[in-house]
Enzyme design. Structure first.
Site, mmCIF file in Angstrom:
data_model
loop_
_atom_site.group_PDB
_atom_site.id
_atom_site.type_symbol
_atom_site.label_atom_id
_atom_site.label_comp_id
_atom_site.label_asym_id
_atom_site.label_seq_id
_atom_site.Cartn_x
_atom_site.Cartn_y
_atom_site.Cartn_z
ATOM 1 N N ASP A 115 -17.701 45.450 -99.826
ATOM 2 C CA ASP A 115 -18.116 46.539 -98.940
ATOM 3 C C ASP A 115 -19.418 47.097 -99.516
ATOM 4 O O ASP A 115 -20.007 46.487 -100.411
ATOM 5 C CB ASP A 115 -17.027 47.612 -98.879
ATOM 6 C CG ASP A 115 -16.933 48.360 -100.201
ATOM 7 O OD1 ASP A 115 -16.921 49.591 -100.182
ATOM 8 O OD2 ASP A 115 -16.881 47.684 -101.259
ATOM 9 N N GLY A 129 -15.665 52.614 -106.044
ATOM 10 C CA GLY A 129 -14.338 52.500 -105.438
ATOM 11 C C GLY A 129 -14.659 51.450 -104.402
ATOM 12 O O GLY A 129 -15.560 51.646 -103.600
ATOM 13 N N THR A 130 -14.022 50.324 -104.442
ATOM 14 C CA THR A 130 -14.624 49.226 -103.709
ATOM 15 C C THR A 130 -13.589 48.216 -103.256
ATOM 16 O O THR A 130 -12.424 48.274 -103.651
ATOM 17 C CB THR A 130 -15.629 48.504 -104.643
ATOM 18 O OG1 THR A 130 -16.325 47.529 -103.896
ATOM 19 C CG2 THR A 130 -14.911 47.831 -105.776
ATOM 20 N N THR A 131 -14.052 47.297 -102.420
ATOM 21 C CA THR A 131 -13.253 46.115 -102.113
ATOM 22 C C THR A 131 -14.152 44.922 -102.353
ATOM 23 O O THR A 131 -15.238 44.825 -101.769
ATOM 24 C CB THR A 131 -12.819 46.101 -100.637
ATOM 25 O OG1 THR A 131 -12.243 47.346 -100.327
ATOM 26 C CG2 THR A 131 -11.823 44.988 -100.394
#
Lengths: 217, 261
Positions: A33, A16-18
């Protein structure tokens, strides 16, 4: 333990990321991130590296299932390295992105990972390509991805300018990551940034407490 | 034991298969394949400042042939052309191989195949057929040419042994020595495609043997800045102008020979 992966569609560890990649005058900055989560509740790792180097001046940012992303980037790195040696010249960013796309498209049933491929080559200079989940390949001046990206579409659309300087671009990328990490629960940790230019590759790591703060922080 | 087969006068034959070396280190089957190329009519390719031009002397064996049939210049990709000499059926099969290589490369890597890589890949394929006794080597040589904005014009030649070399100008077929001599006289690095087309036509006319082979058709093609990077047969008006220049040059030489006598 089942609760950990019931909510998320991805089995096991997900990023789950940016992630983002932005071109500027003379290079490209990619950032991410560093949080890896399982099920939306548990943080598996606070310091994971999502910026994988696939060649001297080409990086991939990974999003989605961590296992799938690692498998794809490992295979792509091998194929791009062989291709580069056969061509007797550094690979084009487009070629690297195409290799990723072929892997994603041909294995779309099994894989759940998306990528941003960005880098510098002699023919076209700095470039950014997004390789979506099913294998779509698109070339863009900048792009954002991962679950945290939904919170910063407005910011990036409003604040992006073509031909920024290195410092302006670094500030833009840092702000975008900080805003996304501030709102998305599965993005967090430190901000990893890599600046790729003709001259080389420079890593910048910004710990959580040094990230820019906004009005309610 | 094929290698032990004896001829009538008692000597041993080493030329029955490509998987046999002779005592002096030659593979005769490959050399025989090259002879097949030497029996065919001439093809030349020359690289200039802004492109590549191909010229083929296509012998017309029968008046019943449709004009333009039995082409010896192929399109391998939009930006790559191939001129052949030798067994035409072998050459057609290799042009398909080259087309697939170029197409697969674009599918995998998203851009045009560099000519050096393409010629190495096809040469590797040709070489594979020189290793086994179950198959025979390809009986054709071919010249590959391309033009691309970044790498500029490129010219490579592949022969039946499976080697590929880059050239500024090369010739294959029966009159290749004579053609090479003519090519060496040109300053191709300073010429444009339009100038070169006329010289290529002239060279084909010069090396054509009027006595042994009668009628021939001149096949001309080019790829370069003049065609925006697309390989295509030379347009009719340019070809006619080139053939006229070639015929006039030959007449001049004939006239000057007569004066000397």
């Amino acid at each position: 333990m089942e609760r950990h992966y019931m909510d998320s569609k991805i089995k096991g560890v997900s990023t789950g990321t940016t992630i983002l990649a932005v071109t500027f005058n003379g290079g490209v900055i990619i950032g991410s991130d560093s949080r890896a989560s399982m099920g939306g509740n548990y943080v598996c790792s606070k310091t994971i590296n999502k910026l994988i180097q696939v060649h001297d001046r080409i990086f991939c940012c990974i999003a989605g299932s961590l296992a799938d992303a690692q498998a794809v980037t490992k295979t792509a790195k091998f194929q791009i390295s062989l291709h580069s040696i056969q061509m007797e010249s550094p690979p084009l960013v487009k070629a690297a992105a195409s290799v990723m796309k072929e892997l994603c498209y041909n294995n779309k049933e099994e894989l759940q990972a998306g990528f941003i491929t960005a880098g510098w080559d002699k023919k076209k200079g700095p470039q950014v390509y997004t390789v979506a989940l099913g294998g779509m390949l698109l070339s863009l001046p900048f792009t954002i991805g991962g679950s945290g990206s939904t919170y910063i579409y407005g910011y990036t659309d409003a604040k992006y300018k073509p031909d920024m300087s290195r410092e302006e671009c670094l500030q833009f990328a840092t702000n975008a990551l900080a805003l996304a990490m501030g709102r998305d629960n599965v993005s967090g940790g430190v901000a990893h940034l890599v600046v790729i230019t003709e001259g080389g590759v420079e890593h910048v790591v910004i710990p959580g407490d040094k990230l820019p703060k906004f009005h309610d922080e | 034991m094929r290698e032990g087969l004896k001829t009538q006068d008692g000597g041993i034959q080493y030329d029955l298969s490509a998987s046999t070396f002779s005592p002096d280190g030659r593979v005769f089957q490959v050399e025989y394949a090259m002879k097949a190329v030497e029996n065919s009519s001439t093809a030349i390719g020359i690289r200039c400042k802004d492109g590549v031009v191909f010229g083929v002397e296509k012998l017309v064996l029968s008046k019943l042939y449709e004009q333009g049939s039995n082409k010896r210049i192929f399109n391998v990709d939009r930006h790559v052309g191939m001129a052949v000499a030798g067994l035409l059926a072998d050459a057609r099969s290799l042009s398909e191989v080259a087309r697939e290589e170029a197409s697969n490369f674009r599918s995998n890597y998203g851009h045009n195949i560099p000519l050096k890589h393409l010629s190495e890949r096809v040469a590797m394929y040709v070489h594979a057929y020189t290793l086994y006794s179950a198959v025979r080597p390809f009986g054709c040589s071919f010249i590959l040419g391309s033009y691309d904005q970044d790498d500029g014009p490129q010219l490579y030649m592949v022969d039946p042994s499976g080697i590929s070399y880059g050239y500024w100008g090369c010739a294959i077929g029966k009159a290749k020595q004579a053609a090479k001599t003519e090519i060496e006289k040109l300053q191709m690095k300073d010429m444009t495609c339009r100038e070169l087309v006329k010289e290529v036509a002239k060279i084909i006319y010069i090396v054509h043997d009027e006595v042994k082979d009668k009628a021939f058709e001149l096949e001309l093609s080019w790829v370069g800045e003049v065609t925006n990077g697309k390989h295509e047969l030379v347009p009719k008006d340019v070809r006619e102008e080139a053939e006229k220049y070639a015929k006039d040059s030959l007449e001049e030489e004939d006239d000057s020979d007569e004066e000397n006598m």
